[in-house]
Design a protein around this motif. Structure first.
Motif, short mmCIF file in Angstrom:
data_model
loop_
_atom_site.label_atom_id
_atom_site.label_comp_id
_atom_site.label_asym_id
_atom_site.label_seq_id
_atom_site.Cartn_x
_atom_site.Cartn_y
_atom_site.Cartn_z
N ALA A 42 0.82 -1.21 0.00
CA ALA A 42 0.00 0.00 0.00
C ALA A 42 0.85 1.26 0.00
O ALA A 42 0.51 2.26 -0.63
N ASP A 43 1.98 1.23 0.72
CA ASP A 43 2.85 2.41 0.77
C ASP A 43 3.45 2.72 -0.60
O ASP A 43 3.59 3.88 -0.98
N LEU A 44 3.83 1.67 -1.33
CA LEU A 44 4.40 1.87 -2.66
C LEU A 44 3.33 1.98 -3.73
O LEU A 44 3.64 2.27 -4.89
N GLU A 45 2.08 1.71 -3.36
CA GLU A 45 0.96 1.72 -4.31
C GLU A 45 1.28 0.81 -5.51
O GLU A 45 1.27 1.22 -6.66
N LYS A 46 1.54 -0.45 -5.17
CA LYS A 46 1.99 -1.43 -6.15
C LYS A 46 1.08 -2.65 -6.11
O LYS A 46 0.85 -3.23 -5.05
N PHE A 47 0.55 -3.04 -7.27
CA PHE A 47 -0.33 -4.19 -7.40
C PHE A 47 0.36 -5.30 -8.20
O PHE A 47 1.16 -5.02 -9.09
N ILE A 48 0.00 -6.56 -7.89
CA ILE A 48 0.36 -7.70 -8.73
C ILE A 48 -0.93 -8.22 -9.35
O ILE A 48 -1.95 -8.31 -8.66
N PHE A 49 -0.89 -8.57 -10.63
CA PHE A 49 -2.09 -9.16 -11.23
C PHE A 49 -1.71 -10.31 -12.15
O PHE A 49 -0.57 -10.41 -12.62
N LEU A 50 -2.67 -11.21 -12.37
CA LEU A 50 -2.45 -12.38 -13.21
C LEU A 50 -3.69 -12.62 -14.07
O LEU A 50 -4.81 -12.64 -13.55
N LEU A 51 -3.47 -12.76 -15.37
CA LEU A 51 -4.56 -13.03 -16.32
C LEU A 51 -4.34 -14.40 -16.95
O LEU A 51 -3.21 -14.78 -17.26
N ASN A 52 -5.44 -15.13 -17.16
CA ASN A 52 -5.39 -16.41 -17.86
C ASN A 52 -6.42 -16.38 -18.99
O ASN A 52 -7.61 -16.20 -18.74
N TYR A 53 -5.97 -16.49 -20.23
CA TYR A 53 -6.87 -16.36 -21.37
C TYR A 53 -6.43 -17.32 -22.47
O TYR A 53 -5.30 -17.84 -22.47
N SER A 54 -7.32 -17.55 -23.42
CA SER A 54 -7.02 -18.46 -24.53
C SER A 54 -6.09 -17.77 -25.53
O SER A 54 -5.98 -16.54 -25.55
N ARG A 55 -5.46 -18.58 -26.36
CA ARG A 55 -4.57 -18.01 -27.38
C ARG A 55 -5.33 -17.11 -28.34
O ARG A 55 -4.79 -16.15 -28.88
N ALA A 56 -6.60 -17.43 -28.54
CA ALA A 56 -7.42 -16.63 -29.45
C ALA A 56 -7.66 -15.22 -28.91
O ALA A 56 -7.96 -14.30 -29.67
N ASN A 57 -7.50 -15.05 -27.59
CA ASN A 57 -7.77 -13.75 -26.97
C ASN A 57 -6.49 -12.96 -26.64
O ASN A 57 -6.55 -11.97 -25.91
N ARG A 58 -5.36 -13.40 -27.17
CA ARG A 58 -4.11 -12.71 -26.85
C ARG A 58 -4.13 -11.24 -27.27
O ARG A 58 -3.74 -10.36 -26.51
N SER A 59 -4.58 -10.97 -28.48
CA SER A 59 -4.60 -9.58 -28.96
C SER A 59 -5.59 -8.75 -28.16
O SER A 59 -5.34 -7.57 -27.87
N LYS A 60 -6.73 -9.35 -27.79
CA LYS A 60 -7.71 -8.63 -26.98
C LYS A 60 -7.14 -8.31 -25.60
O LYS A 60 -7.35 -7.21 -25.07
N ALA A 61 -6.41 -9.26 -25.04
CA ALA A 61 -5.80 -9.03 -23.72
C ALA A 61 -4.81 -7.87 -23.79
O ALA A 61 -4.77 -7.02 -22.88
N ALA A 62 -4.03 -7.84 -24.87
CA ALA A 62 -3.04 -6.77 -25.02
C ALA A 62 -3.72 -5.41 -25.15
O ALA A 62 -3.30 -4.42 -24.51
N SER A 63 -4.77 -5.32 -25.97
CA SER A 63 -5.45 -4.04 -26.17
C SER A 63 -6.19 -3.60 -24.91
O SER A 63 -6.24 -2.41 -24.58
N ARG A 64 -6.77 -4.58 -24.19
CA ARG A 64 -7.48 -4.22 -22.96
C ARG A 64 -6.52 -3.80 -21.85
O ARG A 64 -6.88 -3.02 -20.98
#
Length: 546
Positions: free
Chosen positions: A237-259
């Motif tokens: 919280a002090d550094l205001e730093k988040f970790i995130f993880l996404l799991n998506y199909s290969r067909a959605n790779r470009s959508k994940a990048a744009s989103r």
């Protein structure tokens, strides 16, 4: 003793403590002071040298090491050397140093080697046990890589927080084991691990939990439609730093990048409603592998740290990281530019110019090691503070959080701001010392003159006067010259010669006796100084005044 709760289960861990001292009776004394049962600690066989301790550490893996600074090893290894070896080879072991010497250099080196606890002899039982209680709590928290009250953290969030630690049992988990143990619904397709970092230069207080929750909700709203599963957690919280993880199909790779681009833009818009904030994301795409996630976390962390050079307010790809090998350092060579000298004489312009020269020399190396830039500035500021203490004994070192530069350093998004804020804090520290710790110049000069007048028969010098008025010798010389147009040596000589003139004209003592009585051990030096100040020799002066 407070226990760590992990999802409803109380965990009690008996930590191992190693005591190191070349005197076995001191080991026994320290052992007798520790409240082993209350703190849930166990004592390993004490060691009497650094080499012996390193062997014990390798085979017994203590959690806490208590060592005297002076160990009397034949090869010269002392407690500080042991602390250095621990910091390099066993960074998860907490080291407590004990010393009979209240020397700042010891404490400074201890801090450099990551030692948080420094006790003076004779060891106070209450202080020792308080120190051990704090150390044990930190070690236990580190072992579980979780907060002491993790009820607000789900198993899913806990999984992301564990990526910062290379636990062997954890990194070998299979996809099925992760789904079952941490309540995920991952599919064996594409994963994207990332870090979201907010930089707020003008931040005066930590953002509210509600603000962090808005970012989490926005994350889910943007990505839920295209992901098999996803998670985000506020790592710090002090550094205001988040970790995130996404799991998506290969067909959605470009959508994940744009989103991801859209998500960063939306967070930026949300955060910038009130003031200027930089929003940076570092990302790493990979197939499933917990070990791979751990490596991706390290790469993204390095990228986030390197945003100072790579650029903020953007998305950083993992392959953009090209730092120096781990065993290389950017280096810090302020002595080349006389920084210590300018600090000694409190020449603020000289200090600033020297700092800027050090900055410029380091910049070429920053590009090869972008993730170490902030740490380098932190180390440089620590060096400046230690120099202030070394040259000015009455300078009071504050706790790190009391320096605004240290408070904000992890939020400064550019080299320019890092440098500007550094110089601002340096100026504030020097001016504050001059304003608050020193007396007005005329009062200081009066005190110096009084000291000279009262002590002229003794062996006094610039150094002895400086110690008396709590200034560095170099700065005292400059101050006195500036205010009186005379240097200290001449001022001492003037007082001594005036006293000699009185005695020559009013007593029958020999010239040699008078010379000794006013502080001269050498009759030749006295005659030479007398002639220089008065224009005649001591004998001639006596003849004129009889």
């Amino acid at each position: 003793m407070r226990n760590i709760q992990i999802y409803g289960r109380d965990i009690k861990i008996k930590l191992k403590v190693l005591i190191v001292d070349d005197e076995i009776y001191i080991c026994k004394l320290i052992r007798s002071l520790i409240e082993w049962e209350r703190l849930n600690l166990t004592c390993l066989t004490p060691c009497q040298s650094a080499d012996e301790a390193m062997v014990a550490i390798e085979y017994q893996m203590p959690n806490i090491v208590i060592t005297d600074i002076r160990l009397g090893d034949k090869d010269g290894k002392d407690g500080l050397e042991l602390a250095r070896l621990l910091s390099e080879q066993y960074s998860d072991i907490r080291c407590i140093l004990i010393s009979g010497y209240q020397r700042f250099e010891y404490a400074q080196n201890a801090i450099k080697y990551g030692v948080k606890d420094y006790l003076l002899k004779p060891v106070n039982k209450e202080e020792l046990n308080h120190c051990l209680e704090t150390a044990a709590r930190d070690v236990r928290s580190h072992l579980f890589q979780i907060e002491e009250v993790p009820s607000s953290k789900s198993a899913r969030e806990y999984f992301l927080l564990k990526l910062a630690y290379k636990n062997q049992d954890f990194i070998t988990c299979t996809l099925t084991e992760v789904n079952e143990k941490y309540a995920y619904h991952f599919s064996d397709s594409c994963f994207l691990l990332g870090i979201l970092k907010l930089d707020d230069v003008g931040r005066v207080c930590r953002r509210s939990e509600a603000a962090f929750e808005k970012i989490k909700k926005l994350f889910r709203r943007v990505f839920e439609e295209i992901c098999s599963d996803l998670e985000i957690v506020l790592e710090n919280a002090d550094l205001e730093k988040f970790i995130f993880l996404l799991n998506y199909s290969r067909a959605n790779r470009s959508k994940a990048a744009s989103r991801l681009v859209r998500f960063r833009e939306l967070v930026s818009l949300m955060a910038k409603r009130r003031r200027e904030i930089c929003v940076t994301i570092s990302k790493y795409e990979l197939p499933f592998s917990v070990d791979g996630f751990v490596q991706a976390y390290s790469a993204c962390t390095a990228l986030a740290a390197g945003r100072i050079m790579l650029g903020t307010d953007r998305i950083l790809e993992a392959n953009e990281s090209a730092g120096l090998p781990e065993d290389e350092k950017i280096g810090l060579e302020p002595e080349k530019y006389n920084l210590s000298h300018y600090i000694d004489i409190l020449d603020l312009d000289g200090i600033r110019e020297s700092c800027i020269s050090v900055f410029r020399e380091a910049y070429s190396r920053f590009e090869r090691s972008p993730h170490k830039v902030t740490d380098w500035f932190y180390e440089f500021f620590t060096f400046f503070i230690s120099c202030m203490k070394r040259h000015h004994a009455d300078f009071e070192i504050k706790a790190p959080e009391e320096y605004s530069y240290i408070q904000g350093i992890r939020h400064y998004p550019s080299l320019k701001i890092l440098e500007e804020k550094f110089l601002e804090e340096v100026s504030r520290v020097v001016r504050g010392y001059l304003d608050n710790k020193q007396k007005p110049a005329n009062q200081m000069i009066q005190e110096i003159n009084k000291y000279i007048y009262n002590n002229y028969p003794l062996k006094i010098s610039l150094d002895s006067i400086a110690r008396h008025v709590h200034l560095s010798s170099a700065y005292l010389g400059i101050l006195y010259k500036k205010e009186t147009k005379t240097n200290i040596t001449d001022a001492i000589a003037m007082v001594r010669i005036e006293k000699a003139k009185e005695k020559i004209s009013q007593s029958d003592d020999s010239i040699a006796e008078i010379a000794i009585s006013v502080g001269y051990k050498d009759i030749k030096s006295f005659r030479r100084q007398f002639l220089k100040n008065v224009g005649v020799t001591p004998s001639e002066y006596r003849e004129f005044h009889r």
